[in-house]
Motif scaffolding. Structure first.
Motif, PDB file in Angstrom:
ATOM      1  N   ASP A  32       0.801  -1.068   0.012  1.00  0.00           N
ATOM      2  CA  ASP A  32      -0.133   0.109   0.147  1.00  0.00           C
ATOM      3  C   ASP A  32       0.825   1.205   0.045  1.00  0.00           C
ATOM      4  OD1 ASP A  32      -2.362  -1.327  -0.142  1.00  0.00           O
ATOM      5  OD2 ASP A  32      -2.564  -1.429   2.192  1.00  0.00           O
ATOM      6  N   GLU A  33       2.110   1.093   0.392  1.00  0.00           N
ATOM      7  CA  GLU A  33       2.914   2.284   0.325  1.00  0.00           C
ATOM      8  C   GLU A  33       3.977   2.590  -0.730  1.00  0.00           C
ATOM      9  OE1 GLU A  33       5.320   1.710   3.994  1.00  0.00           O
ATOM     10  OE2 GLU A  33       3.387   1.748   5.278  1.00  0.00           O
ATOM     11  N   VAL A  34       3.835   1.412  -1.740  1.00  0.00           N
ATOM     12  CA  VAL A  34       4.625   1.449  -2.932  1.00  0.00           C
ATOM     13  C   VAL A  34       3.760   1.886  -3.928  1.00  0.00           C
ATOM     14  CG1 VAL A  34       6.022   0.183  -4.377  1.00  0.00           C
ATOM     15  CG2 VAL A  34       6.112  -0.413  -1.951  1.00  0.00           C
ATOM     16  N   SER A  35       4.282   3.085  -4.641  1.00  0.00           N
ATOM     17  CA  SER A  35       3.427   3.681  -5.934  1.00  0.00           C
ATOM     18  C   SER A  35       4.108   3.136  -7.227  1.00  0.00           C
ATOM     19  CB  SER A  35       3.882   5.255  -5.927  1.00  0.00           C
ATOM     20  OG  SER A  35       5.067   5.639  -6.212  1.00  0.00           O
ATOM     21  N   ILE A  36       3.069   3.436  -8.178  1.00  0.00           N
ATOM     22  CA  ILE A  36       3.462   2.806  -9.419  1.00  0.00           C
ATOM     23  C   ILE A  36       4.615   3.698  -9.974  1.00  0.00           C
ATOM     24  CG2 ILE A  36       2.672   2.892 -11.745  1.00  0.00           C
ATOM     25  CD1 ILE A  36       1.592   0.536 -10.533  1.00  0.00           C
ATOM     26  N   ASP A  37       4.689   4.851  -9.666  1.00  0.00           N
ATOM     27  CA  ASP A  37       5.958   5.702  -9.805  1.00  0.00           C
ATOM     28  C   ASP A  37       7.203   5.062  -9.490  1.00  0.00           C
ATOM     29  OD1 ASP A  37       4.601   7.626 -11.465  1.00  0.00           O
ATOM     30  OD2 ASP A  37       4.156   8.842  -9.601  1.00  0.00           O
ATOM     31  N   GLU A  38       7.210   4.662  -8.171  1.00  0.00           N
ATOM     32  CA  GLU A  38       8.296   4.075  -7.602  1.00  0.00           C
ATOM     33  C   GLU A  38       8.700   2.573  -8.466  1.00  0.00           C
ATOM     34  OE1 GLU A  38       8.964   4.132  -3.115  1.00  0.00           O
ATOM     35  OE2 GLU A  38       6.864   4.399  -3.366  1.00  0.00           O
ATOM     36  N   ILE A  39       7.759   2.022  -8.720  1.00  0.00           N
ATOM     37  CA  ILE A  39       7.985   0.690  -9.603  1.00  0.00           C
ATOM     38  C   ILE A  39       8.512   1.046 -11.054  1.00  0.00           C
ATOM     39  CG2 ILE A  39       7.069  -1.275 -10.803  1.00  0.00           C
ATOM     40  CD1 ILE A  39       4.869  -1.291  -8.208  1.00  0.00           C
ATOM     41  N   ALA A  40       7.866   1.961 -11.682  1.00  0.00           N
ATOM     42  CA  ALA A  40       8.347   2.580 -12.842  1.00  0.00           C
ATOM     43  C   ALA A  40       9.764   2.945 -12.786  1.00  0.00           C
ATOM     44  CB  ALA A  40       7.550   3.564 -13.507  1.00  0.00           C
ATOM     45  N   SER A  41      10.193   3.837 -12.047  1.00  0.00           N
ATOM     46  CA  SER A  41      11.556   4.257 -11.635  1.00  0.00           C
ATOM     47  C   SER A  41      12.455   3.206 -11.470  1.00  0.00           C
ATOM     48  CB  SER A  41      11.716   5.166 -10.629  1.00  0.00           C
ATOM     49  OG  SER A  41      12.871   5.859 -10.329  1.00  0.00           O
ATOM     50  N   ALA A  42      12.333   2.150 -10.437  1.00  0.00           N
ATOM     51  CA  ALA A  42      13.245   1.100 -10.236  1.00  0.00           C
ATOM     52  C   ALA A  42      13.339   0.013 -11.586  1.00  0.00           C
ATOM     53  CB  ALA A  42      12.499   0.325  -9.183  1.00  0.00           C
ATOM     54  N   ALA A  43      12.404   0.140 -12.257  1.00  0.00           N
ATOM     55  CA  ALA A  43      12.531  -0.776 -13.481  1.00  0.00           C
ATOM     56  C   ALA A  43      13.245   0.168 -14.740  1.00  0.00           C
ATOM     57  CB  ALA A  43      11.058  -1.132 -13.890  1.00  0.00           C
ATOM     58  N   GLY A  44      13.224   1.329 -14.523  1.00  0.00           N
ATOM     59  CA  GLY A  44      13.964   2.248 -15.540  1.00  0.00           C
ATOM     60  C   GLY A  44      12.963   2.276 -16.715  1.00  0.00           C
ATOM     61  N   ILE A  45      11.457   2.409 -16.343  1.00  0.00           N
ATOM     62  CA  ILE A  45      10.614   2.849 -17.469  1.00  0.00           C
ATOM     63  C   ILE A  45       9.698   3.916 -17.004  1.00  0.00           C
ATOM     64  CG2 ILE A  45      10.732   0.510 -18.285  1.00  0.00           C
ATOM     65  CD1 ILE A  45       8.432  -0.286 -17.245  1.00  0.00           C
ATOM     66  N   SER A  46       8.848   4.254 -18.022  1.00  0.00           N
ATOM     67  CA  SER A  46       7.915   5.361 -17.642  1.00  0.00           C
ATOM     68  C   SER A  46       6.702   4.836 -16.948  1.00  0.00           C
ATOM     69  CB  SER A  46       7.511   6.196 -18.694  1.00  0.00           C
ATOM     70  OG  SER A  46       6.900   5.400 -19.815  1.00  0.00           O
ATOM     71  N   ARG A  47       6.069   5.683 -16.349  1.00  0.00           N
ATOM     72  CA  ARG A  47       4.839   5.303 -15.611  1.00  0.00           C
ATOM     73  C   ARG A  47       3.637   4.614 -16.512  1.00  0.00           C
ATOM     74  NH1 ARG A  47       1.423   6.904 -10.763  1.00  0.00           N
ATOM     75  NH2 ARG A  47      -0.799   6.819 -11.252  1.00  0.00           N
ATOM     76  N   PRO A  48       3.431   5.472 -17.685  1.00  0.00           N
ATOM     77  CA  PRO A  48       2.537   4.964 -18.604  1.00  0.00           C
ATOM     78  C   PRO A  48       2.967   3.532 -19.392  1.00  0.00           C
ATOM     79  CG  PRO A  48       2.976   7.324 -18.930  1.00  0.00           C
ATOM     80  CD  PRO A  48       3.967   6.779 -18.194  1.00  0.00           C
ATOM     81  N   LEU A  49       4.479   3.347 -19.230  1.00  0.00           N
ATOM     82  CA  LEU A  49       4.567   2.081 -19.866  1.00  0.00           C
ATOM     83  C   LEU A  49       4.157   0.807 -18.910  1.00  0.00           C
ATOM     84  CD1 LEU A  49       5.808   0.781 -22.582  1.00  0.00           C
ATOM     85  CD2 LEU A  49       8.344   0.964 -21.281  1.00  0.00           C
ATOM     86  N   VAL A  50       4.281   1.142 -17.448  1.00  0.00           N
ATOM     87  CA  VAL A  50       3.829   0.181 -16.506  1.00  0.00           C
ATOM     88  C   VAL A  50       2.378  -0.339 -16.990  1.00  0.00           C
ATOM     89  CG1 VAL A  50       3.279  -0.279 -14.135  1.00  0.00           C
ATOM     90  CG2 VAL A  50       5.583   1.038 -14.880  1.00  0.00           C
ATOM     91  N   TYR A  51       1.481   0.623 -17.149  1.00  0.00           N
ATOM     92  CA  TYR A  51       0.155   0.566 -17.418  1.00  0.00           C
ATOM     93  C   TYR A  51      -0.011  -0.353 -18.595  1.00  0.00           C
ATOM     94  CZ  TYR A  51      -1.386   3.216 -13.369  1.00  0.00           C
ATOM     95  OH  TYR A  51      -1.235   3.705 -12.148  1.00  0.00           O
ATOM     96  N   HIS A  52       0.882  -0.211 -19.527  1.00  0.00           N
ATOM     97  CA  HIS A  52       0.819  -1.026 -20.800  1.00  0.00           C
ATOM     98  C   HIS A  52       0.857  -2.278 -20.662  1.00  0.00           C
ATOM     99  CE1 HIS A  52       1.334  -1.877 -24.881  1.00  0.00           C
ATOM    100  NE2 HIS A  52       2.686  -2.803 -24.703  1.00  0.00           N
TER     101      HIS A  52
END
Length: 229
Positions: A32-52
């Protein structure tokens, strides 16, 4: 000057990468404390690409939970060699390895919360519990358990979960002691049940028949005898 070229990942490879990144972040903080932005940053991609690759955080969490639940269920798999007490102790060590590695995520999962309240995640949790239940019955050599045995095994699985959650809150008791205590708890639950049922009594006698003098069940008997003396 030479510039590096980033390799383009395939769809499934990228999905697996994001699941791995999410699990790593969830091992340090509650989902609950981890955002999609953090996941995207750690993966080296953009937030919209995570939602892809995942419609939302919940779908990514469910995918990460599926991988984690498969891992956890596999930790209850144990060769049927040697005394039962030693086998149970090895299971508990691998179980606590998992708890130690995925602390915040494990706690959030078992305690519930907005990120883990879906029917999918609940079904995955139940699948792990069922996998552990089937494994224990297999080690006991029982295919159709009587009601008292089912109560013992399922109660013990719940106790292991609760013990792990309490341990995570400060780790105030040495982990190795809790692993052994849980094996003793299983023997104690079976013993109490055997006092009420002859079928459980016969099972208990089989459990301890080949237990060595330095095994977990024997150490419990020694501890109890020292208390009575």
């Amino acid at each position: 000057m030479t510039t590096g070229v980033r390799r383009r990942m395939g769809v499934e490879e990228r999905r697996q990468q994001l699941i791995g990144v999410a699990l790593e972040l969830f091992s340090r903080r509650s989902p609950d404390e981890v955002s999609i932005d953090e996941i995207a940053s750690a993966a080296g991609i953009s937030r919209p690409l995570v939602y892809h690759y995942f419609p939302g955080k919940l779908s990514l969490y469910e995918a990460a939970l599926k991988r984690a639940s498969d891992d956890l269920a596999a930790r209850f798999v144990e060769p049927k060699d040697g005394p039962l007490g030693a086998r149970l102790l090895r299971m508990m060590r691998r179980f606590f390895d998992f708890v130690d590695e995925h602390g915040p995520g494990f706690a959030a999962l078992m305690r519930g919360g907005p990120a883990v309240g879906s029917s999918t995640t609940n079904a995955l949790i139940d699948s792990v519990r069922q996998a552990a239940y089937v494994q224990i019955l297999s080690h006991l050599g029982v295919e159709n358990p009587p009601a008292r045995l089912e109560l013992v095994v399922r109660s013990w699985i719940s106790l292991a979960e609760s013990t792990a959650l309490i341990w995570l809150d400060g780790r105030r008791i040495p982990r190795a002691e809790l692993e052994m205590q849980l094996v003793h708890d299983f023997a104690a639950l079976a013993t109490v049940s055997a006092a009420y049922d002859e079928e459980m009594g016969a099972l208990l006698r089989r459990m301890i028949k080949d237990e060595p003098a330095d095994g977990p069940f024997s150490s419990l008997a020694a501890r109890l005898m020292s208390l009575a003396s």
